[in-house]
Scaffold this motif. Structure first.
Motif, PDB file in Angstrom:
ATOM      1  N   UNK A  12      59.599  73.490   9.020  1.00  0.00           N
ATOM      2  CA  UNK A  12      59.342  72.629  10.182  1.00  0.00           C
ATOM      3  C   UNK A  12      60.064  73.168  11.417  1.00  0.00           C
ATOM      4  N   UNK A  13      59.549  72.864  12.609  1.00  0.00           N
ATOM      5  CA  UNK A  13      60.256  73.277  13.832  1.00  0.00           C
ATOM      6  C   UNK A  13      61.671  72.690  13.857  1.00  0.00           C
ATOM      7  N   UNK A  14      62.602  73.448  14.395  1.00  0.00           N
ATOM      8  CA  UNK A  14      64.006  73.027  14.382  1.00  0.00           C
ATOM      9  C   UNK A  14      64.253  71.701  15.092  1.00  0.00           C
ATOM     10  N   UNK A  15      63.385  71.313  16.035  1.00  0.00           N
ATOM     11  CA  UNK A  15      63.627  70.051  16.734  1.00  0.00           C
ATOM     12  C   UNK A  15      63.421  68.822  15.845  1.00  0.00           C
ATOM     13  N   UNK A  16      62.805  68.984  14.657  1.00  0.00           N
ATOM     14  CA  UNK A  16      62.674  67.850  13.734  1.00  0.00           C
ATOM     15  C   UNK A  16      63.692  67.920  12.592  1.00  0.00           C
ATOM     16  N   UNK A  17      64.551  68.924  12.583  1.00  0.00           N
ATOM     17  CA  UNK A  17      65.529  69.070  11.512  1.00  0.00           C
ATOM     18  C   UNK A  17      66.610  67.992  11.463  1.00  0.00           C
ATOM     19  N   UNK A  18      67.136  67.483  12.586  1.00  0.00           N
ATOM     20  CA  UNK A  18      68.325  66.610  12.498  1.00  0.00           C
ATOM     21  C   UNK A  18      68.244  65.464  11.487  1.00  0.00           C
ATOM     22  N   UNK A  19      67.206  64.634  11.453  1.00  0.00           N
ATOM     23  CA  UNK A  19      67.226  63.562  10.452  1.00  0.00           C
ATOM     24  C   UNK A  19      67.070  64.075   9.013  1.00  0.00           C
ATOM     25  N   UNK A  20      66.362  65.186   8.849  1.00  0.00           N
ATOM     26  CA  UNK A  20      66.222  65.787   7.512  1.00  0.00           C
ATOM     27  C   UNK A  20      67.572  66.327   7.059  1.00  0.00           C
ATOM     28  N   UNK A  21      68.230  67.062   7.943  1.00  0.00           N
ATOM     29  CA  UNK A  21      69.516  67.657   7.602  1.00  0.00           C
ATOM     30  C   UNK A  21      70.598  66.601   7.378  1.00  0.00           C
ATOM     31  N   UNK A  22      70.520  65.478   8.075  1.00  0.00           N
ATOM     32  CA  UNK A  22      71.496  64.403   7.854  1.00  0.00           C
ATOM     33  C   UNK A  22      71.436  63.930   6.405  1.00  0.00           C
ATOM     34  N   UNK A  23      70.239  63.820   5.863  1.00  0.00           N
ATOM     35  CA  UNK A  23      70.081  63.431   4.460  1.00  0.00           C
ATOM     36  C   UNK A  23      70.536  64.561   3.547  1.00  0.00           C
ATOM     37  N   UNK A  24      70.121  65.757   3.845  1.00  0.00           N
ATOM     38  CA  UNK A  24      70.450  66.898   2.998  1.00  0.00           C
ATOM     39  C   UNK A  24      71.954  67.158   2.951  1.00  0.00           C
ATOM     40  N   UNK A  25      72.634  66.987   4.075  1.00  0.00           N
ATOM     41  CA  UNK A  25      74.087  67.185   4.083  1.00  0.00           C
ATOM     42  C   UNK A  25      74.784  66.221   3.128  1.00  0.00           C
ATOM     43  N   UNK A  26      74.202  65.080   2.948  1.00  0.00           N
ATOM     44  CA  UNK A  26      74.788  64.062   2.068  1.00  0.00           C
ATOM     45  C   UNK A  26      74.395  64.256   0.603  1.00  0.00           C
ATOM     46  N   UNK A  27      73.151  64.684   0.354  1.00  0.00           N
ATOM     47  CA  UNK A  27      72.634  64.665  -1.014  1.00  0.00           C
ATOM     48  C   UNK A  27      72.199  66.012  -1.599  1.00  0.00           C
ATOM     49  N   UNK A  28      72.050  67.048  -0.782  1.00  0.00           N
ATOM     50  CA  UNK A  28      71.460  68.293  -1.273  1.00  0.00           C
ATOM     51  C   UNK A  28      72.518  69.355  -1.517  1.00  0.00           C
ATOM     52  N   UNK A  29      72.715  69.697  -2.784  1.00  0.00           N
ATOM     53  CA  UNK A  29      73.705  70.723  -3.125  1.00  0.00           C
ATOM     54  C   UNK A  29      73.283  72.102  -2.634  1.00  0.00           C
ATOM     55  N   UNK A  30      72.029  72.262  -2.211  1.00  0.00           N
ATOM     56  CA  UNK A  30      71.521  73.557  -1.761  1.00  0.00           C
ATOM     57  C   UNK A  30      71.321  73.615  -0.241  1.00  0.00           C
ATOM     58  N   UNK A  31      71.923  72.683   0.476  1.00  0.00           N
ATOM     59  CA  UNK A  31      71.713  72.619   1.927  1.00  0.00           C
ATOM     60  C   UNK A  31      72.171  73.897   2.632  1.00  0.00           C
ATOM     61  N   UNK A  32      73.208  74.548   2.134  1.00  0.00           N
ATOM     62  CA  UNK A  32      73.701  75.775   2.760  1.00  0.00           C
ATOM     63  C   UNK A  32      72.738  76.935   2.539  1.00  0.00           C
ATOM     64  N   UNK A  33      72.124  76.986   1.371  1.00  0.00           N
ATOM     65  CA  UNK A  33      71.281  78.129   1.013  1.00  0.00           C
ATOM     66  C   UNK A  33      69.897  78.075   1.656  1.00  0.00           C
ATOM     67  N   UNK A  34      69.283  76.903   1.657  1.00  0.00           N
ATOM     68  CA  UNK A  34      67.888  76.760   2.114  1.00  0.00           C
ATOM     69  C   UNK A  34      67.820  76.001   3.435  1.00  0.00           C
ATOM     70  N   UNK A  35      66.974  76.432   4.348  1.00  0.00           N
ATOM     71  CA  UNK A  35      66.631  75.651   5.530  1.00  0.00           C
ATOM     72  C   UNK A  35      65.661  74.554   5.072  1.00  0.00           C
ATOM     73  N   UNK A  36      65.415  73.499   5.871  1.00  0.00           N
ATOM     74  CA  UNK A  36      64.363  72.551   5.489  1.00  0.00           C
ATOM     75  C   UNK A  36      63.036  73.315   5.346  1.00  0.00           C
ATOM     76  N   UNK A  37      62.323  73.041   4.263  1.00  0.00           N
ATOM     77  CA  UNK A  37      61.105  73.821   4.015  1.00  0.00           C
ATOM     78  C   UNK A  37      60.195  73.118   3.014  1.00  0.00           C
ATOM     79  N   UNK A  38      58.944  73.527   3.037  1.00  0.00           N
ATOM     80  CA  UNK A  38      57.962  73.156   2.023  1.00  0.00           C
ATOM     81  C   UNK A  38      57.622  74.457   1.308  1.00  0.00           C
ATOM     82  N   UNK A  39      57.893  74.507   0.024  1.00  0.00           N
ATOM     83  CA  UNK A  39      57.656  75.726  -0.746  1.00  0.00           C
ATOM     84  C   UNK A  39      56.179  75.903  -1.029  1.00  0.00           C
ATOM     85  N   UNK A  40      55.682  77.082  -0.728  1.00  0.00           N
ATOM     86  CA  UNK A  40      54.311  77.430  -1.071  1.00  0.00           C
ATOM     87  C   UNK A  40      54.286  78.294  -2.338  1.00  0.00           C
TER      88      UNK A  40
END
Length: 184
Positions: free
Chosen positions: A16-44
């Motif tokens: 997704x474009x970086x301007x929509x990352x903040x609310x996604x990253x807020x959740x990921x910072x709290x719950x995603x053990x892989x937040x450092x490794x992966x950017x927000x993404x949809x895997x194809x």
């Protein structure tokens, strides 16, 4: 067609474009053990070819991607994958799913990926992972909390990205190539 090995250090994704990352990253910072490794993404496609093969992948994918017009996705609803033993992956459900399924099918066909076998035996389910949780009660609590606070996000999809990483400790994914949709 020459076949390549599949590695867990590369993938084809929609970022997704970086301007929509903040609310996604807020959740990921709290719950995603892989937040450092992966950017927000949809895997194809994951795993994918080694990054040394990206130029060949681009040559194969570009003609197919030219025939797919850019589209919009909305992230409005949360869901989970149940991994058994009380382990769950939480994710946002990108809608509409159909353009993602078409794009996935084109990637699989153009690259000769053996979907349905080996590491690709799972059904393709478009999703944007936001974290992991243990226990059904905790899953239900967190999903309820997230749904109550979440404001749907809509963003354009104009390209796919081929990403790669090194082994730890330098194991953060980077974009290696981008392929535009619709012949842009």
């Amino acid at each position: 067609m020459k076949t390549c090995p599949f590695v867990y250090t590369s993938a084809i994704v929609i970022i997704p474009p970086e301007d929509v990352w903040p609310p996604i990253q807020a959740i990921r910072l709290r719950y995603d053990e892989k937040v450092r490794r992966w950017m927000p993404h949809i895997t194809m496609i994951y795993p994918f070819w080694p990054c040394e093969e990206f130029a060949r992948a681009v040559d194969l994918l570009r003609p197919a991607c030219q025939g797919v017009p850019p589209f919009e996705l909305t992230l409005a609803r949360f869901d989970t994958f149940d991994h058994g033993r009380g382990k769950y992956t939480m994710w946002l459900d990108p809608q509409p799913a159909e353009p993602l399924k078409v794009l996935h099918y084109l990637c699989v066909q153009q690259l000769g990926i053996p979907w349905g076998r080996g590491p690709f035996r799972m059904h393709f389910r478009p999703h944007l992972s936001v974290g992991q949780v243990r226990g059904q009660a905790e899953r239900d609590r967190v999903l309820t909390e997230l749904a109550e606070r979440w404001q749907p996000l809509t963003f354009p999809v104009r390209e796919i990205a081929l990403i790669w990483r090194r082994e730890p400790p330098d194991d953060v994914f980077r974009v290696g190539e981008r392929i535009s949709l619709g012949g842009r």
